[in-house]
Design a protein around this motif. Sequence first.
Motif, PDB file in Angstrom:
ATOM      1  N   ARG A 117    -181.346  32.437 -28.572  1.00  0.00           N
ATOM      2  CA  ARG A 117    -180.005  33.026 -28.705  1.00  0.00           C
ATOM      3  C   ARG A 117    -179.451  32.748 -30.099  1.00  0.00           C
ATOM      4  O   ARG A 117    -178.879  33.637 -30.750  1.00  0.00           O
ATOM      5  CB  ARG A 117    -179.089  32.449 -27.623  1.00  0.00           C
ATOM      6  N   ASN A 118    -179.610  31.526 -30.586  1.00  0.00           N
ATOM      7  CA  ASN A 118    -179.156  31.184 -31.931  1.00  0.00           C
ATOM      8  C   ASN A 118    -179.913  31.976 -32.989  1.00  0.00           C
ATOM      9  O   ASN A 118    -179.339  32.407 -33.994  1.00  0.00           O
ATOM     10  CB  ASN A 118    -179.331  29.687 -32.197  1.00  0.00           C
ATOM     11  N   ALA A 119    -181.208  32.136 -32.769  1.00  0.00           N
ATOM     12  CA  ALA A 119    -182.006  32.896 -33.721  1.00  0.00           C
ATOM     13  C   ALA A 119    -181.523  34.340 -33.809  1.00  0.00           C
ATOM     14  O   ALA A 119    -181.429  34.918 -34.897  1.00  0.00           O
ATOM     15  CB  ALA A 119    -183.483  32.857 -33.320  1.00  0.00           C
ATOM     16  N   PRO A 131    -176.682  28.239 -23.495  1.00  0.00           N
ATOM     17  CA  PRO A 131    -176.959  26.800 -23.469  1.00  0.00           C
ATOM     18  C   PRO A 131    -175.805  26.011 -22.860  1.00  0.00           C
ATOM     19  O   PRO A 131    -174.724  26.548 -22.601  1.00  0.00           O
ATOM     20  CB  PRO A 131    -177.111  26.458 -24.953  1.00  0.00           C
ATOM     21  N   HIS A 132    -176.050  24.730 -22.633  1.00  0.00           N
ATOM     22  CA  HIS A 132    -175.017  23.767 -22.274  1.00  0.00           C
ATOM     23  C   HIS A 132    -174.708  22.923 -23.514  1.00  0.00           C
ATOM     24  O   HIS A 132    -175.300  23.136 -24.572  1.00  0.00           O
ATOM     25  CB  HIS A 132    -175.476  22.873 -21.130  1.00  0.00           C
ATOM     26  N   PRO A 182    -171.628  25.144 -26.416  1.00  0.00           N
ATOM     27  CA  PRO A 182    -170.814  24.325 -27.316  1.00  0.00           C
ATOM     28  C   PRO A 182    -169.879  25.143 -28.189  1.00  0.00           C
ATOM     29  O   PRO A 182    -170.156  26.292 -28.525  1.00  0.00           O
ATOM     30  CB  PRO A 182    -171.865  23.602 -28.170  1.00  0.00           C
ATOM     31  N   ASN A 183    -168.773  24.526 -28.531  1.00  0.00           N
ATOM     32  CA  ASN A 183    -167.854  25.025 -29.543  1.00  0.00           C
ATOM     33  C   ASN A 183    -167.856  23.987 -30.662  1.00  0.00           C
ATOM     34  O   ASN A 183    -167.127  22.997 -30.603  1.00  0.00           O
ATOM     35  CB  ASN A 183    -166.453  25.200 -28.964  1.00  0.00           C
ATOM     36  N   CYS A 239    -173.946  16.750 -31.514  1.00  0.00           N
ATOM     37  CA  CYS A 239    -173.678  17.675 -30.412  1.00  0.00           C
ATOM     38  C   CYS A 239    -174.693  18.818 -30.482  1.00  0.00           C
ATOM     39  O   CYS A 239    -174.844  19.432 -31.539  1.00  0.00           O
ATOM     40  CB  CYS A 239    -172.254  18.235 -30.497  1.00  0.00           C
ATOM     41  N   TRP A 240    -175.356  19.068 -29.380  1.00  0.00           N
ATOM     42  CA  TRP A 240    -176.390  20.097 -29.346  1.00  0.00           C
ATOM     43  C   TRP A 240    -176.016  21.225 -28.386  1.00  0.00           C
ATOM     44  O   TRP A 240    -175.345  20.997 -27.374  1.00  0.00           O
ATOM     45  CB  TRP A 240    -177.709  19.516 -28.843  1.00  0.00           C
ATOM     46  N   ASP A 241    -176.513  22.418 -28.705  1.00  0.00           N
ATOM     47  CA  ASP A 241    -176.576  23.446 -27.670  1.00  0.00           C
ATOM     48  C   ASP A 241    -177.867  23.155 -26.916  1.00  0.00           C
ATOM     49  O   ASP A 241    -178.957  23.280 -27.445  1.00  0.00           O
ATOM     50  CB  ASP A 241    -176.532  24.859 -28.251  1.00  0.00           C
ATOM     51  N   TYR A 242    -177.723  22.730 -25.682  1.00  0.00           N
ATOM     52  CA  TYR A 242    -178.789  22.048 -24.955  1.00  0.00           C
ATOM     53  C   TYR A 242    -179.171  22.814 -23.696  1.00  0.00           C
ATOM     54  O   TYR A 242    -178.335  23.417 -23.032  1.00  0.00           O
ATOM     55  CB  TYR A 242    -178.292  20.650 -24.577  1.00  0.00           C
TER      56      TYR A 242
END
Length: 421
Positions: free
Chosen positions: A257-259, A280-281, A357-358, A389-392
């Motif tokens: 998703r980030n890519a 993600p969480h 995450p924000n 903090c990660w998008d996990y």
Amino acid sequence: EEHEKKSSEPAASTVNYTDWALGEIKDLNVNVVPKMFERLPKLITSGISFERAIDNYINIHQEIFGKQSSYISYLTNKIQKKSPIRGFPGRPSKENLERLNCSFLEFLEHENLRSLIPFFVYSQSVQGYGILDKIPAFYGLFWNTPELMRTAADILRLSRDDPNVIVLTKGYQHLWEQMIAKDKLNVIYNCEVTKLDRHLQDKHKKVEIWYTQRAGDGDDKNCGPLSLDDQDGKDDEKAQETSKIEVDILFLACGCRNALNSFWTDATEQEREVFGAINPHTLCATLFEFDANPELETHQTVVDIWPNICWKGNGMVYAHRNSAKCLMGHDEYNRLVKEGKLKRDRGVSYQFLNRPPNMDEDSKNLEHQLMECLEVWGEKNVKVVQQECWDYMPMWEQAEIQKAYPWIVKDEMQGKNKNTF
């Protein structure tokens, strides 16, 4: 609602994980033991319920995804000290896919596996892999494989007091560094990938990747990654360099998703549809320093876990680790503190948000929550050393699981466009 209520109650005395899990099973009033055992104490019948539920779980798992290993092969691998080869779960039938059309908690209840709920709180939620009543059943079954469950049910291991968890004394980063050195890998650090062209219309042409980095940062693995803040002040003196590399195949190991939202500029319509649906969480890990004090309630164990807080997923600290006590052992740790040779200590806290995450807000808000928790615990002279903090644990929603997206990626998209996921 039950867990919401429990997480607001005053903290109980320290209890080890096994006693907590058996107590929770007892409170669930799960009666899956043979009648001959019903007169035994509740904690014993809780253990029997747990063992039987594991057997049932393994059978159900194999009904849905197919049988990838047997108990005999598990024992053989164990004797030979081999790790089992675990493949991706088999594609379920239409009927079994519908069987998964619920949350993991609902699945456990439907299949009469409630005795396993306390175990899955640890194996799934505490690891940051999602809250049982929020994640699709597929992800609970995907992570908690029959091999993992057989290990949990290994009575001989428990009787030998073998450890549930092992740690690397020098940490994972040291492991990666040794792999890089041994295989002489050319790792480019601190770069920002800006563009990707796989030349999908020409199967003979190599994949091209463009990236930028500040002059002189490419070989410095300790230099922080590029950020917008780095473009101000003294870092302006470092010119941005743009480079291009050509490769035979692209291994996309970052969040898809980030890519899509950044460098994946040549994504196909199918790739955008499938990976654009992943969310993600948020997991936050914070390294902090504090005054060593083994008398505090939260310093009695190597790892403290608060399952009912973990279940909420609201950013409160749900777990805390003391690595020094883990590596030294309790006696040595307490001796050093008593003799005044260890006055400051470090811990790692874990916080989880059941949403993406924000990054602009979460870091400061989660640090504020951490400091409030540490104050309640009685920690003194706290100093935050580093926070990440990660998008996990990105996941598809239930609707996408029902569309069989995981198996479409595995069977139809893997290796299709000069890349793997």
